[in-house]
Design an enzyme around this catalytic site. Structure first.
Site, PDB file in Angstrom:
ATOM      1  N   GLU A 199     -25.198  56.406 -21.269  1.00 51.60           N
ATOM      2  CA  GLU A 199     -26.254  57.074 -22.035  1.00 51.60           C
ATOM      3  C   GLU A 199     -25.760  58.440 -22.433  1.00 51.60           C
ATOM      4  O   GLU A 199     -25.122  59.130 -21.631  1.00 51.60           O
ATOM      5  CB  GLU A 199     -27.515  57.241 -21.183  1.00 51.60           C
ATOM      6  CG  GLU A 199     -28.322  55.992 -21.111  1.00 51.60           C
ATOM      7  CD  GLU A 199     -29.625  56.179 -20.361  1.00 51.60           C
ATOM      8  OE1 GLU A 199     -30.129  57.319 -20.286  1.00 51.60           O
ATOM      9  OE2 GLU A 199     -30.126  55.176 -19.853  1.00 51.60           O
TER      10      GLU A 199
ATOM     11  N   TYR B  96     -16.861  58.454 -27.441  1.00 54.17           N
ATOM     12  CA  TYR B  96     -17.267  57.082 -27.116  1.00 54.17           C
ATOM     13  C   TYR B  96     -17.082  56.152 -28.327  1.00 54.17           C
ATOM     14  O   TYR B  96     -16.627  55.027 -28.185  1.00 54.17           O
ATOM     15  CB  TYR B  96     -18.721  57.059 -26.636  1.00 54.17           C
ATOM     16  CG  TYR B  96     -18.984  57.936 -25.428  1.00 54.17           C
ATOM     17  CD1 TYR B  96     -18.026  58.072 -24.425  1.00 54.17           C
ATOM     18  CD2 TYR B  96     -20.171  58.648 -25.293  1.00 54.17           C
ATOM     19  CE1 TYR B  96     -18.254  58.891 -23.322  1.00 54.17           C
ATOM     20  CE2 TYR B  96     -20.410  59.454 -24.185  1.00 54.17           C
ATOM     21  CZ  TYR B  96     -19.439  59.580 -23.215  1.00 54.17           C
ATOM     22  OH  TYR B  96     -19.667  60.377 -22.127  1.00 54.17           O
TER      23      TYR B  96
HETATM   24  C1  LIG Z   1     -17.314  65.058 -23.921  1.00 51.51           C
HETATM   25  C2  LIG Z   1     -16.095  65.661 -23.246  1.00 51.51           C
HETATM   26  C3  LIG Z   1     -15.896  65.004 -21.883  1.00 51.51           C
HETATM   27  C4  LIG Z   1     -14.852  65.392 -24.130  1.00 51.51           C
HETATM   28  O1  LIG Z   1     -13.720  65.844 -23.416  1.00 51.51           O
HETATM   29  P1  LIG Z   1     -12.383  66.348 -24.153  1.00 51.51           P
HETATM   30  O2  LIG Z   1     -11.298  66.358 -23.133  1.00 51.51           O
HETATM   31  O3  LIG Z   1     -12.629  67.622 -24.860  1.00 51.51           O
HETATM   32  O4  LIG Z   1     -12.164  65.178 -25.211  1.00 51.51           O
HETATM   33  P2  LIG Z   1     -10.779  64.757 -25.876  1.00 51.51           P
HETATM   34  O5  LIG Z   1      -9.922  65.957 -26.080  1.00 51.51           O
HETATM   35  O6  LIG Z   1     -10.203  63.621 -25.117  1.00 51.51           O
HETATM   36  O7  LIG Z   1     -11.279  64.257 -27.287  1.00 51.51           O
HETATM   37  C5  LIG Z   1     -11.750  62.929 -27.468  1.00 51.51           C
HETATM   38  C6  LIG Z   1     -12.170  62.769 -28.901  1.00 51.51           C
HETATM   39  O8  LIG Z   1     -13.354  63.535 -29.136  1.00 51.51           O
HETATM   40  C7  LIG Z   1     -13.118  64.480 -30.168  1.00 51.51           C
HETATM   41  N1  LIG Z   1     -13.790  65.715 -29.839  1.00 51.51           N
HETATM   42  C8  LIG Z   1     -13.654  66.427 -28.709  1.00 51.51           C
HETATM   43  N2  LIG Z   1     -14.408  67.551 -28.804  1.00 51.51           N
HETATM   44  C9  LIG Z   1     -14.998  67.486 -30.011  1.00 51.51           C
HETATM   45  C10 LIG Z   1     -15.900  68.353 -30.679  1.00 51.51           C
HETATM   46  N3  LIG Z   1     -16.302  69.521 -30.112  1.00 51.51           N
HETATM   47  N4  LIG Z   1     -16.353  67.998 -31.903  1.00 51.51           N
HETATM   48  C11 LIG Z   1     -15.936  66.832 -32.479  1.00 51.51           C
HETATM   49  N5  LIG Z   1     -15.079  65.963 -31.886  1.00 51.51           N
HETATM   50  C12 LIG Z   1     -14.630  66.308 -30.669  1.00 51.51           C
HETATM   51  C13 LIG Z   1     -11.621  64.675 -30.191  1.00 51.51           C
HETATM   52  O9  LIG Z   1     -11.170  65.123 -31.472  1.00 51.51           O
HETATM   53  C14 LIG Z   1     -11.132  63.299 -29.869  1.00 51.51           C
HETATM   54  O10 LIG Z   1     -11.237  62.478 -31.024  1.00 51.51           O
HETATM   55  P3  LIG Z   1      -9.936  61.888 -31.725  1.00 51.51           P
HETATM   56  O11 LIG Z   1      -9.405  60.885 -30.731  1.00 51.51           O
HETATM   57  O12 LIG Z   1     -10.530  61.291 -32.953  1.00 51.51           O
HETATM   58  O13 LIG Z   1      -9.016  63.030 -31.964  1.00 51.51           O
HETATM   59  C15 LIG Z   1     -16.250  67.198 -23.084  1.00 51.51           C
HETATM   60  O14 LIG Z   1     -16.596  67.758 -24.333  1.00 51.51           O
HETATM   61  C16 LIG Z   1     -17.260  67.625 -22.031  1.00 51.51           C
HETATM   62  O15 LIG Z   1     -16.953  67.713 -20.845  1.00 51.51           O
HETATM   63  N6  LIG Z   1     -18.495  67.933 -22.461  1.00 51.51           N
HETATM   64  C17 LIG Z   1     -19.534  68.426 -21.529  1.00 51.51           C
HETATM   65  C18 LIG Z   1     -20.033  67.330 -20.603  1.00 51.51           C
HETATM   66  C19 LIG Z   1     -20.595  66.161 -21.388  1.00 51.51           C
HETATM   67  O16 LIG Z   1     -21.259  66.354 -22.410  1.00 51.51           O
HETATM   68  N7  LIG Z   1     -20.340  64.945 -20.902  1.00 51.51           N
HETATM   69  C20 LIG Z   1     -20.802  63.734 -21.559  1.00 51.51           C
HETATM   70  C21 LIG Z   1     -22.159  63.361 -21.094  1.00 51.51           C
HETATM   71  S1  LIG Z   1     -22.645  61.763 -21.755  1.00 51.51           S
END
Ligand SMILES: CC(C)(COP(=O)(O)OP(=O)(O)OC[C@H]1O[C@@H](n2cnc3c(N)ncnc32)[C@H](O)[C@@H]1OP(=O)(O)O)[C@@H](O)C(=O)NCCC(=O)NCCS
Length: 168
Positions: free
Chosen positions: A117, A129
């Site tokens: 979710e 995702y």
């Molecule tokens: C969601 C989260 C885990 C992503 O982690 P991350 O290490 O920054 O992600 P990645 O670097 O592996 O990026 C994965 C993809 O998302 C994209 N992405 C990451 N941050 C982004 C942003 N701010 N805006 C748009 N796309 C984004 C990346 O470009 C990548 O896409 P690609 O494969 O097309 O290049 C991180 O932002 C986070 O911890 N957020 C806070 C906690 C949270 O919201 N958890 C999810 C709850 S459901």
């Protein structure tokens, strides 16, 4: 055990263990309005249906965790309980690396579907995702928020693990 190196970084992804509970709670507190305690994480990690992965700086086992993912598997159906990457370590591929480690493990365990979710306004998470092949299967209207920023829907997303884009 080291699993692999995320692309372009100096991190490794390893299995989460119970002694990580405090570090996981610290990271969780950074990002979630209702943080889970160390005790709650410890209790989850004691359950044999719950497991996860941590991203750590290579060679620095005592450094704060760069990220983690926690999931539960019951019969052939799994769910992502929570995932977070430390702010300073975002957009390095760690979120994707953690999810791919989870998908590999679920393939090995013969899981068929993975659910999660997510807040529809959480662009980084929704993007991550979708890139992994998750599709929206339901929506819970007004599930998140309610304060000054208003309410937003929860998206229920599903990944058919038979179609997940990771090597087995
Ligand atoms: C969601 C989260 C885990 C992503 O982690 P991350 O290490 O920054 O992600 P990645 O670097 O592996 O990026 C994965 C993809 O998302 C994209 N992405 C990451 N941050 C982004 C942003 N701010 N805006 C748009 N796309 C984004 C990346 O470009 C990548 O896409 P690609 O494969 O097309 O290049 C991180 O932002 C986070 O911890 N957020 C806070 C906690 C949270 O919201 N958890 C999810 C709850 S459901």
């Amino acid at each position: 055990m080291r699993l692999f190196y995320p692309r372009g970084s100096d991190h490794e992804v390893t299995r989460l263990v119970r002694s990580d509970a405090a570090a996981v709670a610290t990271l969780h507190r950074e990002d979630f309005a209702r943080p889970w305690t160390t005790t709650e994480f410890d209790e989850l990690l004691r359950q044999n249906t719950v497991f996860g992965f941590a991203a750590r700086v290579i060679g620095q086992p005592k450094a704060p965790l760069a990220g983690f993912v926690l999931a539960r598997l019951a019969a052939d159906e799994a769910e992502v309980l929570t995932i977070a990457v430390a702010r300073a370590a975002r957009r390095l591929g760690l979120g994707r690396a953690l999810m791919e480690a989870l998908l590999r493990r679920l393939h090995a365990l013969r899981a068929e579907t993975l659910f999660l979710e997510v807040d529809e306004t959480n662009d980084p998470a929704v993007h991550l995702y979708r890139r992994l092949g998750f599709v929206e299967v339901a929506r819970r209207p007004g599930y998140y928020g309610g304060g000054s920023e208003g309410k937003s829907d929860a998206l229920v997303m599903r990944l058919d693990l038979g179609k997940a884009p990771v090597s087995r």
